[in-house]
Design a protein around this motif. Structure first.
Motif, PDB file in Angstrom:
ATOM      1  N   ASP A 128     -11.083  63.153  50.960  1.00 52.72           N
ATOM      2  CA  ASP A 128      -9.830  62.519  51.379  1.00 52.72           C
ATOM      3  C   ASP A 128     -10.173  61.091  51.798  1.00 52.72           C
ATOM      4  OD1 ASP A 128      -7.240  62.123  52.135  1.00 52.72           O
ATOM      5  OD2 ASP A 128      -7.308  63.422  53.891  1.00 52.72           O
ATOM      6  N   PHE A 129     -10.510  60.289  50.819  1.00 46.38           N
ATOM      7  CA  PHE A 129     -11.270  59.058  50.957  1.00 46.38           C
ATOM      8  C   PHE A 129     -10.773  58.084  52.014  1.00 46.38           C
ATOM      9  CE2 PHE A 129     -14.364  56.216  49.366  1.00 46.38           C
ATOM     10  CZ  PHE A 129     -13.819  54.949  49.303  1.00 46.38           C
ATOM     11  N   HIS A 130      -9.463  57.804  52.061  1.00 47.14           N
ATOM     12  CA  HIS A 130      -8.960  56.748  52.925  1.00 47.14           C
ATOM     13  C   HIS A 130      -8.328  57.235  54.224  1.00 47.14           C
ATOM     14  CE1 HIS A 130      -9.865  53.844  49.865  1.00 47.14           C
ATOM     15  NE2 HIS A 130      -9.158  54.498  48.998  1.00 47.14           N
ATOM     16  N   THR A 131      -8.516  58.518  54.536  1.00 42.63           N
ATOM     17  CA  THR A 131      -7.980  59.042  55.791  1.00 42.63           C
ATOM     18  C   THR A 131      -9.041  58.962  56.879  1.00 42.63           C
ATOM     19  OG1 THR A 131      -6.508  60.553  54.623  1.00 42.63           O
ATOM     20  CG2 THR A 131      -7.012  61.083  56.916  1.00 42.63           C
ATOM     21  N   PRO A 132      -8.694  58.504  58.071  1.00 38.86           N
ATOM     22  CA  PRO A 132      -9.692  58.416  59.151  1.00 38.86           C
ATOM     23  C   PRO A 132     -10.178  59.799  59.582  1.00 38.86           C
ATOM     24  CG  PRO A 132      -7.718  57.136  59.659  1.00 38.86           C
ATOM     25  CD  PRO A 132      -7.384  57.982  58.485  1.00 38.86           C
ATOM     26  N   THR A 174      -3.611  54.728  67.526  1.00 36.32           N
ATOM     27  CA  THR A 174      -2.689  54.146  66.565  1.00 36.32           C
ATOM     28  C   THR A 174      -3.342  53.035  65.776  1.00 36.32           C
ATOM     29  OG1 THR A 174      -1.894  52.604  68.249  1.00 36.32           O
ATOM     30  CG2 THR A 174      -0.678  54.672  67.970  1.00 36.32           C
ATOM     31  N   GLU A 175      -4.675  52.845  65.947  1.00 33.33           N
ATOM     32  CA  GLU A 175      -5.363  51.803  65.214  1.00 33.33           C
ATOM     33  C   GLU A 175      -5.969  52.369  63.940  1.00 33.33           C
ATOM     34  OE1 GLU A 175      -8.274  50.005  67.677  1.00 33.33           O
ATOM     35  OE2 GLU A 175      -7.002  50.062  69.445  1.00 33.33           O
ATOM     36  N   GLY A 176      -6.178  51.473  62.927  1.00 31.26           N
ATOM     37  CA  GLY A 176      -6.906  51.868  61.737  1.00 31.26           C
ATOM     38  C   GLY A 176      -6.071  52.669  60.779  1.00 31.26           C
ATOM     39  N   ASP A 177      -6.394  52.549  59.482  1.00 31.01           N
ATOM     40  CA  ASP A 177      -5.623  53.322  58.521  1.00 31.01           C
ATOM     41  C   ASP A 177      -6.448  53.773  57.332  1.00 31.01           C
ATOM     42  OD1 ASP A 177      -6.017  50.896  57.347  1.00 31.01           O
ATOM     43  OD2 ASP A 177      -3.898  50.456  56.988  1.00 31.01           O
ATOM     44  N   LEU A 178      -7.782  53.724  57.445  1.00 32.91           N
ATOM     45  CA  LEU A 178      -8.602  54.173  56.349  1.00 32.91           C
ATOM     46  C   LEU A 178      -9.667  55.134  56.838  1.00 32.91           C
ATOM     47  CD1 LEU A 178      -8.994  50.929  54.235  1.00 32.91           C
ATOM     48  CD2 LEU A 178      -7.469  52.850  53.850  1.00 32.91           C
ATOM     49  N   ALA A 179     -10.470  55.628  55.880  1.00 31.48           N
ATOM     50  CA  ALA A 179     -11.324  56.767  56.162  1.00 31.48           C
ATOM     51  C   ALA A 179     -12.503  56.447  57.046  1.00 31.48           C
ATOM     52  CB  ALA A 179     -11.850  57.331  54.845  1.00 31.48           C
ATOM     53  N   ALA A 180     -12.844  57.427  57.892  1.00 32.99           N
ATOM     54  CA  ALA A 180     -14.128  57.394  58.565  1.00 32.99           C
ATOM     55  C   ALA A 180     -15.082  58.164  57.681  1.00 32.99           C
ATOM     56  CB  ALA A 180     -14.014  58.039  59.941  1.00 32.99           C
ATOM     57  N   THR A 181     -15.867  57.464  56.876  1.00 33.91           N
ATOM     58  CA  THR A 181     -16.689  58.129  55.873  1.00 33.91           C
ATOM     59  C   THR A 181     -18.170  57.949  56.094  1.00 33.91           C
ATOM     60  OG1 THR A 181     -16.432  56.172  54.515  1.00 33.91           O
ATOM     61  CG2 THR A 181     -14.948  57.992  54.086  1.00 33.91           C
ATOM     62  N   GLY A 182     -18.588  57.210  57.108  1.00 32.15           N
ATOM     63  CA  GLY A 182     -20.004  57.041  57.343  1.00 32.15           C
ATOM     64  C   GLY A 182     -20.273  56.163  58.531  1.00 32.15           C
ATOM     65  N   GLY A 183     -21.451  55.535  58.593  1.00 30.22           N
ATOM     66  CA  GLY A 183     -21.822  54.738  59.747  1.00 30.22           C
ATOM     67  C   GLY A 183     -21.365  53.305  59.622  1.00 30.22           C
ATOM     68  N   SER A 184     -20.937  52.715  60.746  1.00 35.37           N
ATOM     69  CA  SER A 184     -20.461  51.343  60.752  1.00 35.37           C
ATOM     70  C   SER A 184     -20.449  50.839  62.166  1.00 35.37           C
ATOM     71  CB  SER A 184     -19.045  51.277  60.162  1.00 35.37           C
ATOM     72  OG  SER A 184     -18.391  50.079  60.498  1.00 35.37           O
ATOM     73  N   SER A 185     -20.272  49.533  62.327  1.00 37.90           N
ATOM     74  CA  SER A 185     -20.116  48.981  63.663  1.00 37.90           C
ATOM     75  C   SER A 185     -18.722  49.195  64.198  1.00 37.90           C
ATOM     76  CB  SER A 185     -20.423  47.475  63.634  1.00 37.90           C
ATOM     77  OG  SER A 185     -19.529  46.820  62.748  1.00 37.90           O
ATOM     78  N   ALA A 186     -17.810  49.600  63.319  1.00 45.46           N
ATOM     79  CA  ALA A 186     -16.435  49.837  63.760  1.00 45.46           C
ATOM     80  C   ALA A 186     -16.355  51.128  64.545  1.00 45.46           C
ATOM     81  CB  ALA A 186     -15.499  49.897  62.560  1.00 45.46           C
ATOM     82  N   PRO A 236     -14.756  54.546  65.392  1.00 44.06           N
ATOM     83  CA  PRO A 236     -13.912  55.430  64.612  1.00 44.06           C
ATOM     84  C   PRO A 236     -12.587  55.670  65.311  1.00 44.06           C
ATOM     85  CG  PRO A 236     -15.682  56.657  65.639  1.00 44.06           C
ATOM     86  CD  PRO A 236     -15.964  55.195  65.879  1.00 44.06           C
ATOM     87  N   VAL A 237     -11.545  55.565  64.540  1.00 46.40           N
ATOM     88  CA  VAL A 237     -10.214  55.788  65.083  1.00 46.40           C
ATOM     89  C   VAL A 237      -9.418  56.605  64.120  1.00 46.40           C
ATOM     90  CG1 VAL A 237     -10.139  53.692  66.487  1.00 46.40           C
ATOM     91  CG2 VAL A 237      -9.453  53.611  64.085  1.00 46.40           C
ATOM     92  N   ILE A 238      -8.297  57.124  64.576  1.00 45.91           N
ATOM     93  CA  ILE A 238      -7.435  57.915  63.705  1.00 45.91           C
ATOM     94  C   ILE A 238      -6.044  57.334  63.718  1.00 45.91           C
ATOM     95  CG2 ILE A 238      -6.875  59.531  65.557  1.00 45.91           C
ATOM     96  CD1 ILE A 238      -6.696  61.698  63.365  1.00 45.91           C
ATOM     97  N   ALA A 239      -5.474  57.259  62.541  1.00 44.95           N
ATOM     98  CA  ALA A 239      -4.132  56.698  62.440  1.00 44.95           C
ATOM     99  C   ALA A 239      -3.164  57.529  63.254  1.00 44.95           C
ATOM    100  CB  ALA A 239      -3.692  56.679  60.983  1.00 44.95           C
ATOM    101  N   GLY A 240      -2.239  56.858  63.892  1.00 46.42           N
ATOM    102  CA  GLY A 240      -1.227  57.555  64.682  1.00 46.42           C
ATOM    103  C   GLY A 240      -0.402  58.464  63.811  1.00 46.42           C
TER     104      GLY A 240
END
Length: 455
Positions: free
Chosen positions: A80-84, A411-423, A425-429
């Motif tokens: 589900d590629f672009h879902t957080p 309510t932040e972010g709108d794409l997938a959590a798919t691995g490691g990053s400096s961002a 992790p958030v989930i779309a509202g």
């Protein structure tokens, strides 16, 4: 538990926003593993082509881990590629038809990839030789496998940054074949039955990939006399795939209800989907330790009047949740949905499809006299999110940078959590579009024969 002589009335009430994972998901869960997301553990780097001349977007790609309730660990890839994702989210083992794989003609190819790559194949030298790549390790094998899966699960234009990982992805994509959906680790169908005292209520059919499951009787069996038996009335403590089980209710039992569960310690079959109870990226199982899996079924009985049994499951084809109510009593079962009254005659079964928007949370309860209450909650996630708009970022998470548990989705972010990053992790509202008590939903009612015993 229905009052004798009364017509049961059920109302779907209060669709509310999903917050933390619900504590009681058994009302809708059809059995199998329940697990909590523990982050991305083994991954490399992939590049996503977002089109229109934009620079490829780099993102981690690889294996997540989840901790199974009751013991055990599973490994999963994203489908589900672009879902957080939301670290700590609770997931339920789910049939393909209740996920984005249900309408995907390439779903079987995803399972083939899982069967023929890491971690099912953990001899990296042999995998590299078979696929014609250079040297592979856990990170590059995981990245190549995830990239190949995304090409089928999300139709994504994605490549692995590492040359050998990309060669593995290309080989997996070129050779993948459609294979069948795996059996559930364990399940019971139907999950609810009803009848009268003195009868054997059922059948309830066991579905399992395990060799055998143990059968736990109702908690108050010693006092109530309710037993779990086979068709002949013989008590059952163990069962196998295809076994029919029954609630044997004594003649003198007062109106009431009971439940039993089946449980096994087994490896969850590769290719089983895991869907979040809150909005969080859908996963597919790639590997499993010995894990504890279970399923529960319930029964209601009464001397006279309406005697209902109510179950629910996601209906991706119709974009909603099917509420199935059967009535084995001698009077009609009448319940109200959004101001509309529905009646199920004695001896019949009908299904009401509650419309729910894609990616939206639902939380509603069917109630009636005598303490009768059934609650169903979750998120309808039947589609992949598609290609991101230029400038969107892919938010990510890893097992080394866990996100604190939140009481409600960000309510932040709108794409997938798919691995490691400096961002972070958030989930779309998650917005609630299903407002049942305002008359905003339209309900479709269809006649349905009683559920069969197949999966």
């Amino acid at each position: 538990m229905l009052a004798t002589g009364l017509v049961a009335a059920g109302t779907i009430v209060g669709a509310t926003a999903a917050s933390a994972a619900p504590t009681d998901e058994t009302g809708q869960h059809q059995g199998g593993a329940v697990a909590v997301l523990d982050g991305l553990k083994t991954y490399g780097t992939a590049q996503l082509d977002t089109g229109k001349g934009n620079e490829p977007q780099e993102l981690p790609a690889g294996l997540f881990e989840m901790k199974v309730d009751g013991g055990g660990t599973i490994q999963t890839y994203c489908i589900d590629f672009h879902t957080p994702t939301k670290d700590g989210a609770k997931y339920l083992e789910t049939p393909w038809g209740q996920s984005s794989l249900g309408a995907n003609d390439d779903a079987g190819k995803v399972r083939w990839i899982l069967q023929h790559s890491y971690p099912q194949v953990d001899d990296f030298a042999a995998l590299a030789k078979t696929a014609g790549t250079g040297q592979l390790d856990a990170k590059t094998a995981a990245a190549g496998t995830q990239v190949a899966i995304w090409r089928f699960s999300d139709k994504a234009d994605v490549t692995a940054k590492d040359e050998n990982a990309e060669k593995l992805a290309d080989w997996l994509e070129a050779n993948a074949q459609n294979v069948a959906e795996p059996k559930a680790s364990v399940g019971l169908s139907p999950a609810a039955v009803s009848g009268k005292a003195g009868e054997k209520l059922g059948p309830i059919t066991v579905h399992t990939d395990a060799g055998q499951v143990s059968v736990a009787p109702p908690a108050d069996a010693a006092a109530s006399g309710v037993q779990v038996t086979d068709k002949t009335g013989k008590p059952v403590t163990e069962a196998a795939d295809g076994t029919d089980l029954y609630f044997s209710v004594p003649d003198d039992a007062t109106d009431g209800s009971a439940s039993f569960s089946v449980q096994a310690s087994t490896s969850v079959p590769v290719g089983r989907v895991f869907a979040g109870l809150i909005k969080s990226q859908t996963m597919i199982l790639a590997g499993s330790s010995e894990s504890t899996v279970s399923a529960t079924a319930s029964a209601t009985w009464a001397e006279k009047g309406a005697v209902p049994a109510v179950t629910a499951q996601k209906n991706c084809a119709k974009g909603g949740v099917d509420i199935t109510a059967s009535n084995t009593g001698d009077e009609a079962f009448t319940f109200e949905l959004a101001g509309t009254e529905h009646t199920i005659p004695a001896g019949e079964t009908r299904t009401v499809t509650v419309p729910v928007g894609e990616d939206e949370a639902y939380d509603f309860t069917i109630t009636g006299p005598g303490g009768f209450s059934k609650n169903f909650k979750g998120v309808l996630d039947c589609e992949t999110a598609g290609t991101p708009a230029p400038g969107d970022d892919v938010t990510t998470q890893t097992g080394t940078e866990p996100t604190p548990a939140q009481s409600a989705p960000s309510t932040e972010g709108d794409l997938a959590a798919t691995g490691g990053s400096s961002a972070t992790p958030v989930i779309a509202g998650v917005a609630i579009a299903l407002v049942v008590l305002g008359g905003g939903a339209v309900f479709m009612l269809r006649r349905k024969k009683p559920q069969g015993s197949g999966e």
